[in-house]
Design a protein around this motif. Structure first.
Motif, PDB file in Angstrom:
ATOM      1  N   GLU A  26       1.986  -1.633  -1.578  1.00  0.00           N
ATOM      2  CA  GLU A  26       3.305  -1.439  -2.193  1.00  0.00           C
ATOM      3  C   GLU A  26       3.696  -2.727  -2.899  1.00  0.00           C
ATOM      4  N   CYS A  27       3.915  -2.637  -4.217  1.00  0.00           N
ATOM      5  CA  CYS A  27       4.088  -3.842  -5.034  1.00  0.00           C
ATOM      6  C   CYS A  27       5.438  -3.927  -5.727  1.00  0.00           C
ATOM      7  N   THR A  28       6.435  -3.186  -5.245  1.00  0.00           N
ATOM      8  CA  THR A  28       7.751  -3.242  -5.876  1.00  0.00           C
ATOM      9  C   THR A  28       8.821  -3.847  -4.976  1.00  0.00           C
ATOM     10  N   GLY A  29       8.730  -3.591  -3.678  1.00  0.00           N
ATOM     11  CA  GLY A  29       9.785  -4.031  -2.759  1.00  0.00           C
ATOM     12  C   GLY A  29      10.993  -3.127  -2.769  1.00  0.00           C
ATOM     13  N   VAL A  30      10.953  -2.032  -3.535  1.00  0.00           N
ATOM     14  CA  VAL A  30      12.070  -1.092  -3.640  1.00  0.00           C
ATOM     15  C   VAL A  30      12.004  -0.114  -2.467  1.00  0.00           C
ATOM     16  N   ALA A  31      13.156   0.137  -1.833  1.00  0.00           N
ATOM     17  CA  ALA A  31      13.187   0.940  -0.615  1.00  0.00           C
ATOM     18  C   ALA A  31      12.569   2.320  -0.807  1.00  0.00           C
ATOM     19  N   SER A  32      12.930   3.027  -1.880  1.00  0.00           N
ATOM     20  CA  SER A  32      12.409   4.379  -2.088  1.00  0.00           C
ATOM     21  C   SER A  32      10.894   4.379  -2.249  1.00  0.00           C
ATOM     22  N   SER A  33      10.354   3.334  -2.881  1.00  0.00           N
ATOM     23  CA  SER A  33       8.909   3.236  -3.067  1.00  0.00           C
ATOM     24  C   SER A  33       8.207   2.930  -1.746  1.00  0.00           C
ATOM     25  N   ILE A  34       8.784   2.022  -0.972  1.00  0.00           N
ATOM     26  CA  ILE A  34       8.206   1.704   0.344  1.00  0.00           C
ATOM     27  C   ILE A  34       8.175   2.955   1.220  1.00  0.00           C
ATOM     28  N   ASN A  35       9.272   3.708   1.214  1.00  0.00           N
ATOM     29  CA  ASN A  35       9.348   4.901   2.040  1.00  0.00           C
ATOM     30  C   ASN A  35       8.367   5.971   1.569  1.00  0.00           C
TER      31      ASN A  35
END
Length: 381
Positions: free
Chosen positions: A269-278
């Motif tokens: 995961e390379c964004t750190g954005v919550a929706s992307s992590i989830n």
């Protein structure tokens, strides 16, 4: 004895980009640094603009690293050695082209002595506010001249450009993430979230390591197309923001196959954005590893699916910067095993460094990596 500043020949003043304590970007000039006996003096030729530079500018810091005084930004850099201190033992010559590792750990704490220097609490990191009560703020690389510890300066082969040398820092984040994740093997599937510089760096490194198939995700079709131009074999998925993380994950999983065995055991995961992590938490295969490279600056993640990961005995790992990555990444670039030339989409001269940051922060301008260059041909908007 090292010569004084006056005895060295400088064709130009030490122009720099300074972020003031009230978060104003100012083109300024600092005194030309005097090279110590155990230092090298480098003419900084190229600095890449990082998302963390923008975050410090816009938010006044990252986490507990808060801006308290004027700071010269920049840490993704390369340059030319123009002076060598009298007690430097490393094999350097005047005129060497070098890439620069921006962290200077203390070298004596238990983390440093255990080989985890990237976690040192007393680290001096270029162009970042210092740790409260510990390390001070250290001026960064968006300036013409900078003295450096030679242990963190690495010679570049003749066929590696200054731009490629500055990109070693970004690639090092991806390199460290892949090393930390483990399990990335020839012919084994891998998912990568985010097509910013770190995500793209991770993509080309994963492809060089032999991972297949690779699926990358992003909200921008333009960035997905760019990823496809770098690695034609990659599969892409455009994130639909109206879908839940679980729904998005189901769509991504369909690109890998139908069985649980075909799902990726390595998800980066390379964004750190919550929706992307989830979303990634639902993509990763049971008994797999979700490694989070991206940093958003937030201290908490909303909606993190704890039980999904628990039932699947999924490892969740994090990285903080890098260590022991400059030589292997330089080798990968020099050998041609990875090609990063396309990463650089905009360049600006040092005297217009503030425009480089404004360009990166402008959502109307599509960028991958913006560079500030000195004494090189530059493009301006």
């Amino acid at each position: 004895m090292s010569p004084s500043k006056e005895s060295l020949k400088f064709s130009k003043e030490n122009t720099c980009l300074k972020l003031t304590s009230d978060r104003q970007l100012v083109i300024d000039s600092e005194p030309i640094p005097i090279c110590g006996r155990n230092e090298v003096l480098v003419h900084i030729k190229c600095t890449g603009i990082c998302g963390s530079d923008i975050h410090v500018w816009k938010a006044g810091g990252i986490g507990n690293l808060q801006l308290k005084s004027d700071l010269i930004l920049g840490h993704e850099c390369s340059g030319e050695i123009i002076h060598i201190g009298s007690e430097v033992t490393e094999d350097f010559e005047i005129g060497n082209k070098v890439a620069i590792e921006p962290q200077l750990p203390c070298g004596i704490c238990f983390l440093c002595t255990n080989g985890n220097m990237n976690l040192c609490l007393n680290v001096d990191f270029m162009g970042m506010p210092g740790m409260p009560g510990r390390s001070p703020s250290i001026h960064g690389s968006i300036q013409r001249y900078k003295t450096l510890d030679p242990r963190f300066v690495y010679k570049l082969p003749d066929n590696v450009t200054y731009e490629e040398g500055a990109l070693v820092e970004v690639l090092s984040v991806g390199y460290h993430g892949i090393q930390k994740a483990g399990g990335l093997e020839l012919g084994k599937p891998c998912a990568i979230a985010g097509c910013g510089p770190i995500g793209l760096a991770t993509l080309i490194l994963a492809e060089a390591a032999g991972a297949y198939p690779i699926v990358v995700t992003d909200v921008s079709q333009e960035k997905l197309n760019f990823a496809k131009s770098l690695v034609p074999s990659v599969y892409t998925y455009k994130v639909q923001t109206n879908l839940s993380p679980k729904e998005s994950a189901e769509n991504v999983r369909k690109l890998f196959g139908k069985t649980e065995y075909e799902m990726p055991s390595v998800v980066l995961e390379c964004t750190g954005v919550a929706s992307s992590i989830n979303t990634c938490a639902y993509i990763v295969r049971r008994k797999g590893c979700l490694t989070i490279l991206g940093v958003s600056g937030r201290n908490e993640i909303d909606g993190f699916p704890f039980m999904q990961l628990s039932f699947g005995e999924v490892d969740v790992r994090f990285i903080n910067r890098y260590h022991d990555s400059w030589p292997p990444v330089i080798n990968l670039i020099a050998s041609g095993k990875i090609d990063v030339k396309k990463f650089v989409t905009h360049t600006f001269p040092l005297e217009k460094a503030h425009v480089a940051l404004e360009t990166v922060s402008n959502p109307a301008i599509s960028t991958i990596k913006v560079m500030v260059k000195d004494d090189e041909d530059s493009l301006t908007l």
